[in-house]
Design a protein around this motif. Structure first.
Motif, mmCIF file in Angstrom:
data_model
loop_
_atom_site.group_PDB
_atom_site.id
_atom_site.type_symbol
_atom_site.label_atom_id
_atom_site.label_comp_id
_atom_site.label_asym_id
_atom_site.label_seq_id
_atom_site.Cartn_x
_atom_site.Cartn_y
_atom_site.Cartn_z
ATOM 1 N N UNK A 391 11.582 49.419 73.333
ATOM 2 C CA UNK A 391 10.815 50.466 74.022
ATOM 3 C C UNK A 391 11.265 50.540 75.469
ATOM 4 N N UNK A 392 11.628 51.749 75.898
ATOM 5 C CA UNK A 392 12.120 51.971 77.261
ATOM 6 C C UNK A 392 11.354 53.097 77.935
ATOM 7 N N UNK A 393 11.243 53.003 79.249
ATOM 8 C CA UNK A 393 10.789 54.124 80.064
ATOM 9 C C UNK A 393 11.846 54.364 81.147
ATOM 10 N N UNK A 394 12.032 55.617 81.517
ATOM 11 C CA UNK A 394 13.065 55.923 82.494
ATOM 12 C C UNK A 394 12.685 57.094 83.379
ATOM 13 N N UNK A 395 13.340 57.156 84.526
ATOM 14 C CA UNK A 395 13.086 58.193 85.519
ATOM 15 C C UNK A 395 14.416 58.646 86.101
ATOM 16 N N UNK A 396 14.591 59.959 86.201
ATOM 17 C CA UNK A 396 15.792 60.532 86.797
ATOM 18 C C UNK A 396 15.391 61.442 87.946
ATOM 19 N N UNK A 397 16.069 61.316 89.062
ATOM 20 C CA UNK A 397 15.673 62.000 90.284
ATOM 21 C C UNK A 397 16.221 63.432 90.338
ATOM 22 N N UNK A 398 15.759 64.277 89.406
ATOM 23 C CA UNK A 398 16.181 65.674 89.424
ATOM 24 C C UNK A 398 15.617 66.439 90.615
ATOM 25 N N UNK A 399 14.644 65.878 91.311
ATOM 26 C CA UNK A 399 14.125 66.549 92.506
ATOM 27 C C UNK A 399 15.192 66.624 93.604
ATOM 28 N N UNK A 400 16.288 65.872 93.426
ATOM 29 C CA UNK A 400 17.422 66.003 94.354
ATOM 30 C C UNK A 400 18.000 67.409 94.288
ATOM 31 N N UNK A 436 13.476 71.631 91.303
ATOM 32 C CA UNK A 436 13.387 70.804 90.109
ATOM 33 C C UNK A 436 12.455 69.619 90.349
ATOM 34 N N UNK A 437 11.925 69.062 89.269
ATOM 35 C CA UNK A 437 11.015 67.922 89.339
ATOM 36 C C UNK A 437 11.688 66.684 88.742
ATOM 37 N N UNK A 438 11.039 65.529 88.889
ATOM 38 C CA UNK A 438 11.591 64.251 88.409
ATOM 39 C C UNK A 438 10.621 63.600 87.419
ATOM 40 N N UNK A 439 10.689 63.979 86.154
ATOM 41 C CA UNK A 439 9.738 63.439 85.179
ATOM 42 C C UNK A 439 10.130 62.044 84.700
ATOM 43 N N UNK A 440 9.129 61.316 84.170
ATOM 44 C CA UNK A 440 9.351 60.063 83.461
ATOM 45 C C UNK A 440 9.478 60.371 81.974
ATOM 46 N N UNK A 441 10.327 59.610 81.287
ATOM 47 C CA UNK A 441 10.506 59.773 79.851
ATOM 48 C C UNK A 441 10.492 58.399 79.182
ATOM 49 N N UNK A 442 10.326 58.395 77.883
ATOM 50 C CA UNK A 442 10.361 57.134 77.148
ATOM 51 C C UNK A 442 11.193 57.302 75.886
ATOM 52 N N UNK A 443 11.608 56.177 75.330
ATOM 53 C CA UNK A 443 12.323 56.153 74.063
ATOM 54 C C UNK A 443 11.916 54.924 73.282
ATOM 55 N N UNK A 444 11.987 55.029 71.965
ATOM 56 C CA UNK A 444 11.615 53.900 71.103
ATOM 57 C C UNK A 444 12.636 53.786 69.976
ATOM 58 N N UNK A 445 12.986 52.547 69.646
ATOM 59 C CA UNK A 445 13.964 52.320 68.593
ATOM 60 C C UNK A 445 13.563 51.150 67.703
ATOM 61 N N UNK A 446 13.946 51.220 66.438
ATOM 62 C CA UNK A 446 13.685 50.152 65.466
ATOM 63 C C UNK A 446 15.010 49.725 64.840
ATOM 64 N N UNK A 447 15.195 48.408 64.705
ATOM 65 C CA UNK A 447 16.391 47.878 64.049
ATOM 66 C C UNK A 447 15.965 46.861 62.998
ATOM 67 N N UNK A 448 16.378 47.106 61.768
ATOM 68 C CA UNK A 448 16.004 46.241 60.642
ATOM 69 C C UNK A 448 17.254 45.561 60.088
ATOM 70 N N UNK A 449 17.209 44.240 60.039
ATOM 71 C CA UNK A 449 18.329 43.464 59.506
ATOM 72 C C UNK A 449 18.138 43.308 58.003
ATOM 73 N N UNK A 450 18.751 44.212 57.243
ATOM 74 C CA UNK A 450 18.593 44.183 55.788
ATOM 75 C C UNK A 450 19.260 42.957 55.184
ATOM 76 N N UNK A 451 20.428 42.600 55.717
ATOM 77 C CA UNK A 451 21.128 41.374 55.317
ATOM 78 C C UNK A 451 21.767 40.789 56.567
ATOM 79 N N UNK A 452 22.493 39.699 56.384
ATOM 80 C CA UNK A 452 23.203 39.121 57.526
ATOM 81 C C UNK A 452 24.292 40.044 58.048
ATOM 82 N N UNK A 453 24.741 40.974 57.216
ATOM 83 C CA UNK A 453 25.819 41.869 57.596
ATOM 84 C C UNK A 453 25.343 43.289 57.934
ATOM 85 N N UNK A 454 24.264 43.728 57.301
ATOM 86 C CA UNK A 454 23.854 45.131 57.381
ATOM 87 C C UNK A 454 22.592 45.311 58.226
#
Length: 554
Positions: A391-400, A436-454
């Motif tokens: 889980x990440x949150x991020x901010x980009x300074x588009x108000x520049x 322009x404005x500088x909004x905050x955004x988020x992202x979420x990711x899931x990783x499942x280890x099905x096997x030792x290789x996959x």
């Protein structure tokens, strides 16, 4: 009338600024790394291999020995643009716009009797600005944009330091359409790219739990634009009325008295029309070396938890390039008519009008442009032995991008006129407010280890728009957006990994008539950039990204 001379050049500048702003948000992080794409770019605490150079340099300490990464990423842009007529549509009493009206030449009324239901001006192909050729190249209908990347990292045996560099594209996007497309009034061809070709980076493992890292990015930045021009404005509607109503009795039998009284405006072979094409503009700006730096921290106190943080600096540039404008006959005739009358000449001299509008204009242009700074932080946590969530949150300074300032290598007559209208303009420069404005955004990711290789991955990243509601337009075919990612990772052996990912970004936007000053605002003060004044505008953008990464340790 002074605005008629001003319009093509100022419009060009505005369009260029908007296109860069648009794609900066539209294309960020879509073409950097395959695994990150599958995880919704929520990888600050779990950066992928050598791409950690971009996402969090501290994570390079996870690399042992010599490692190389080679990636291929392709993106397909499907951008639909629709226009429709609201009730009461007209420009200074005229509504016979051939773009939206079915009436043929046999109907001479100024008011349209049969409007089209929906007018489509969809993007037809991808475009790319080629640095060596210094021009945009069409990739052909159905052909995707490609962004190959590569990187190398080395951790000397027994050392706590890791060294790396990578070539990648933090931002690459472009589209175009054939002649006659109704969407061409806000960009027949548009291209924006930022390519990092060298990124020397070092990471240091402070202890078993903490790593730090930093690097310098050396990038190439380019903006390209080709667009048709038109100005459905109340002032031009009034000029049409003068030409068709006031001047009609004097077209064939004018004399010195009428020339003096009517300022020579009736001595034109072609009158002004708010729905006519006023010309075409081509523009390109670039900088070969645009430096920036990245700093990162990675803290992993436990095997099942980690925290990461990265700061990507702003990159301030001085973009330089050329512009070329082809002017249509009507604005040339308007100034020619004024110059044919003694009173017209006096008025032109008092107001500083040019004595003529050339068929074409060319020159040099430059601007201070800032690629905005970015901050992102995130965690990774194993909620099950084989299932990890990021889980990440991020901010980009588009108000520049509050204001863009464009400068020319000589005094421009159009700017001499325009400075009467705005404090942001002088003889050799123009400042364009964007807010322009500088909004905050988020992202979420899931990783499942099905096997030792996959490993199986999926991610989601909603993107909040930095573009104000009253600045949206079809060259910025995005407001809010959603990015979905899926992917698989397979380990062939202890030294070889393969990642395959697919991403899908979707954005829909609705711009009601008269709601955006950079698209469809009506009135006298909309002359700078409102080619679809009074019309309802909708955009539907779909971007599909497919990527493959081959990673090898030596």
């Amino acid at each position: 009338m002074n605005n008629i001379r001003l319009s093509p050049l100022v419009t060009a500048i505005i369009l260029t600024g908007c296109s860069s702003a648009a794609f900066a948000q539209l294309g960020t992080n879509l073409s950097v790394d395959v695994r990150s794409l599958a995880l919704g770019n929520a990888v600050t605490a779990d950066p992928p291999g050598i791409s950690a150079v971009h996402f969090n340099p501290a994570a390079l300490t996870k690399i042992e020995g010599l490692q190389t990464d080679v990636q291929g990423i392709i993106a397909n842009f499907d951008i639909q643009r629709q226009f429709s007529v609201p009730a009461g549509y007209n420009v200074f009493g005229y509504s016979d716009d051939p773009m939206v009206c079915n009436d043929g030449p046999e109907i001479s009324a100024d008011i349209c009797t049969d409007f089209k239901d929906t007018i489509n001006g969809d993007v037809e192909y991808a475009s790319l600005y080629v640095p060596i050729l210094k021009k945009m190249v069409d990739l052909g209908e159905g052909m995707p944009l490609a962004a190959p990347t590569a990187g190398i990292a080395y951790n000397p045996p027994g050392s706590k330091a890791t060294f790396a560099t990578a070539m990648y594209a933090p931002l690459i996007a472009g589209f175009g359409a054939e002649n006659g497309n109704v969407g061409n009034y806000m960009g027949q061809q548009v291209a924006l790219e930022r390519i990092t070709y060298l990124s020397p980076t070092m990471a240091y493992q402070v202890n078993d739990e903490l790593s730090i890292g930093g690097g310098i990015g050396m990038s190439y930045q380019a903006i390209g634009l080709k667009t048709d021009l038109r100005f459905p404005n109340e002032l031009i509607g009034m000029l049409r009325m003068i030409d068709e109503v006031v001047c009609t009795p004097f077209k064939e039998n004018s004399d010195i008295i009428t020339d003096i009284l009517l300022l020579g405006m009736c001595n034109t072979e072609e009158g002004m029309n708010p729905f006519s094409r006023f010309g075409q503009l081509q523009l390109s700006l670039e900088q070969s070396l645009s430096p920036s730096f990245n700093l990162g921290v990675l803290w992993e106190p436990r095997e099942d938890f980690g925290f990461g943080m990265v700061y990507q600096s702003a990159s301030k540039m001085r973009l330089k390039g050329k512009y070329h404008i082809d002017n249509s006959k009507a604005p040339q005739e308007l100034i020619k008519g004024l110059m044919s009358s003694p009173t017209g000449q006096i008025l032109a001299a008092i107001l500083g009008f040019p004595t003529a509008v050339p068929a074409s204009e060319s020159g040099l242009i430059s601007m201070d442009f800032e690629y905005p700074q970015h901050f992102q932080a995130g965690i990774k946590y194993k909620i099950l032995p084989d299932l990890q969530v990021n889980f990440d949150i991020g901010w980009t300074d588009y108000s520049a991008w509050d204001k863009f300032r464009f400068e020319f290598d000589r005094q421009i007559s159009a700017l001499k006129i325009a400075k009467l209208l705005s404090a942001d303009i002088n003889d050799t420069s123009l400042a364009l407010p964007l807010k322009f404005t500088s909004p905050w955004n988020y992202g979420i990711g899931l990783e499942y280890s099905a096997t030792d290789r996959l490993k199986l991955r999926m991610g989601y990243e909603p993107r909040t728009s930095a573009i104000p509601a009253d600045k949206r337009n079809t060259m910025i075919p995005i407001n809010g957006a959603q990015l979905f990612g899926m992917g698989v990772g397979y380990r062939f052996d202890a030294d070889t990994d393969l990642d395959l990912s697919i991403g899908f970004l979707r954005s829909k936007d609705n711009i009601p008539a008269n709601s955006s000053s950079l698209s469809n605002q009506t009135g006298v003060n909309n002359i700078l950039l409102n080619p679809y004044a009074g019309l309802n505008v909708k955009t539907d953008t779909k971007i599909t990204i497919l990527g493959l990464n081959y990673r090898t340790r030596w």
